[in-house]
Design a protein around this motif. Sequence first.
Motif, PDB file in Angstrom:
ATOM      1  N   VAL A  31       1.390  -1.324   0.137  1.00 35.10           N
ATOM      2  CA  VAL A  31       0.234  -0.178  -0.143  1.00 35.10           C
ATOM      3  C   VAL A  31       0.989   1.543  -0.203  1.00 35.10           C
ATOM      4  O   VAL A  31       1.867   1.310   0.316  1.00 35.10           O
ATOM      5  CB  VAL A  31      -1.300  -0.124   1.199  1.00 35.10           C
ATOM      6  CG1 VAL A  31      -1.966   1.162   1.552  1.00 35.10           C
ATOM      7  CG2 VAL A  31      -1.910  -1.318   1.238  1.00 35.10           C
ATOM      8  N   SER A  32       0.316   1.989  -0.909  1.00 34.42           N
ATOM      9  CA  SER A  32       1.238   3.158  -0.347  1.00 34.42           C
ATOM     10  C   SER A  32       0.866   4.374   0.596  1.00 34.42           C
ATOM     11  O   SER A  32      -0.161   3.838   0.632  1.00 34.42           O
ATOM     12  CB  SER A  32       0.956   4.237  -1.973  1.00 34.42           C
ATOM     13  OG  SER A  32       1.492   3.870  -2.775  1.00 34.42           O
ATOM     14  N   PHE A  33       1.480   5.718   0.817  1.00 32.85           N
ATOM     15  CA  PHE A  33       1.151   6.305   2.455  1.00 32.85           C
ATOM     16  C   PHE A  33       1.198   7.421   1.507  1.00 32.85           C
ATOM     17  O   PHE A  33       0.932   7.827   0.689  1.00 32.85           O
ATOM     18  CB  PHE A  33       1.729   6.371   3.235  1.00 32.85           C
ATOM     19  CG  PHE A  33       2.185   4.842   4.028  1.00 32.85           C
ATOM     20  CD1 PHE A  33       2.113   4.920   5.117  1.00 32.85           C
ATOM     21  CD2 PHE A  33       3.027   3.902   3.541  1.00 32.85           C
ATOM     22  CE1 PHE A  33       1.663   3.983   5.068  1.00 32.85           C
ATOM     23  CE2 PHE A  33       3.453   2.647   3.752  1.00 32.85           C
ATOM     24  CZ  PHE A  33       2.512   2.269   4.856  1.00 32.85           C
ATOM     25  N   LYS A  34       0.081   8.687   2.048  1.00 25.48           N
ATOM     26  CA  LYS A  34       0.145   9.693   2.172  1.00 25.48           C
ATOM     27  C   LYS A  34       0.309  10.783   3.528  1.00 25.48           C
ATOM     28  O   LYS A  34       0.175  10.297   4.457  1.00 25.48           O
ATOM     29  CB  LYS A  34      -1.245  10.475   1.717  1.00 25.48           C
ATOM     30  CG  LYS A  34      -1.732  10.461   0.150  1.00 25.48           C
ATOM     31  CD  LYS A  34      -2.507  11.076  -0.173  1.00 25.48           C
ATOM     32  CE  LYS A  34      -3.353  10.601  -1.191  1.00 25.48           C
ATOM     33  NZ  LYS A  34      -2.227  11.310  -2.734  1.00 25.48           N
ATOM     34  N   TYR A  35       2.141  11.201   3.299  1.00 24.68           N
ATOM     35  CA  TYR A  35       1.403  11.483   5.320  1.00 24.68           C
ATOM     36  C   TYR A  35       1.488  13.299   5.510  1.00 24.68           C
ATOM     37  O   TYR A  35       0.399  13.567   4.217  1.00 24.68           O
ATOM     38  CB  TYR A  35       3.680  12.690   4.727  1.00 24.68           C
ATOM     39  CG  TYR A  35       3.958  12.411   5.912  1.00 24.68           C
ATOM     40  CD1 TYR A  35       5.252  11.145   6.947  1.00 24.68           C
ATOM     41  CD2 TYR A  35       4.131  13.945   6.523  1.00 24.68           C
ATOM     42  CE1 TYR A  35       5.255  12.142   7.763  1.00 24.68           C
ATOM     43  CE2 TYR A  35       5.122  13.929   7.281  1.00 24.68           C
ATOM     44  CZ  TYR A  35       5.323  13.046   8.258  1.00 24.68           C
ATOM     45  OH  TYR A  35       6.097  13.087   9.267  1.00 24.68           O
ATOM     46  N   CYS A  36       0.783  12.775   6.458  1.00 22.73           N
ATOM     47  CA  CYS A  36      -0.062  14.139   7.057  1.00 22.73           C
ATOM     48  C   CYS A  36       0.847  14.768   8.207  1.00 22.73           C
ATOM     49  O   CYS A  36       1.475  14.587   8.981  1.00 22.73           O
ATOM     50  CB  CYS A  36      -1.334  13.762   7.977  1.00 22.73           C
ATOM     51  SG  CYS A  36      -2.361  12.803   6.457  1.00 22.73           S
TER      52      CYS A  36
END
Length: 255
Positions: A109-114
């Motif tokens: 799975v890919s990530f979106k950094y917050c």
Amino acid sequence: MLEEITPLILTYNEAPNINRTLQCLTWAKKIIVIDSYSTDETLKILYSYPQIKVFQNKFDSFASQCNYGLGKISSEWVLSLDSDYVLTDALIHEINALKAETDTNSYSVSFKYCVFGKPLRGTLLPPRTVLYKQEKAIYKDDGHAHRVWVNGNSKMLSGYIHHDDRKPLSRWLWAQDSYMVIEAKKLLATPTSELSLGDRIRKQKILAPLIILIYCLILKGGILDGWHGWYYALQRVLAEILLAIRLIEAEKLQN
């Protein structure tokens, strides 16, 4: 598919994060948490969820903690999460739609950094194998990080996980410094010919912080995220500066 999955989470003083992670796992019949003897409100939060089983184990390395956790899981599938990972609804639906009988043994799975809850356009976080068959998996340390090795076929899911760490900056600095001690040892112990291009640049110490700043702001579009993008970029620059200092220290101590 969701009925056959057990989430596995490691915790140590994750009170600022763990609730958001758990609120996305209400579908799970059982959640296994390996806690490294937290001293904040983490355990109180964990025990408020009836489906959570907590095991406390002294921390040696991320890989050993994960492998310890795998031994506590009886379901066919494991969903391995950090305590600041938040599953998106789209990813949950995608996982639920997977066929139970499959020749695929793992999914990445890919990530979106917050930053303070805001997802950024770009991140340095690579995709990670988070969903896999328990009997096919084993964790190994890789510098300060850890990786799961899964035998068999692997596929990529299209949904995202939000990496949303809201622990105070002082905790982040402490963690980064600890990580960079380990990372420096790895870089110095590995022959240059076996290092990736990125690690070769990091080993030179001077260029890496500047390259990371340009990469985060320009190539990854962080400048379009306003102050959130600048905050992330400066964090990564600071991490590279810490690594450079630790490399210099280790090299001098070797002489």
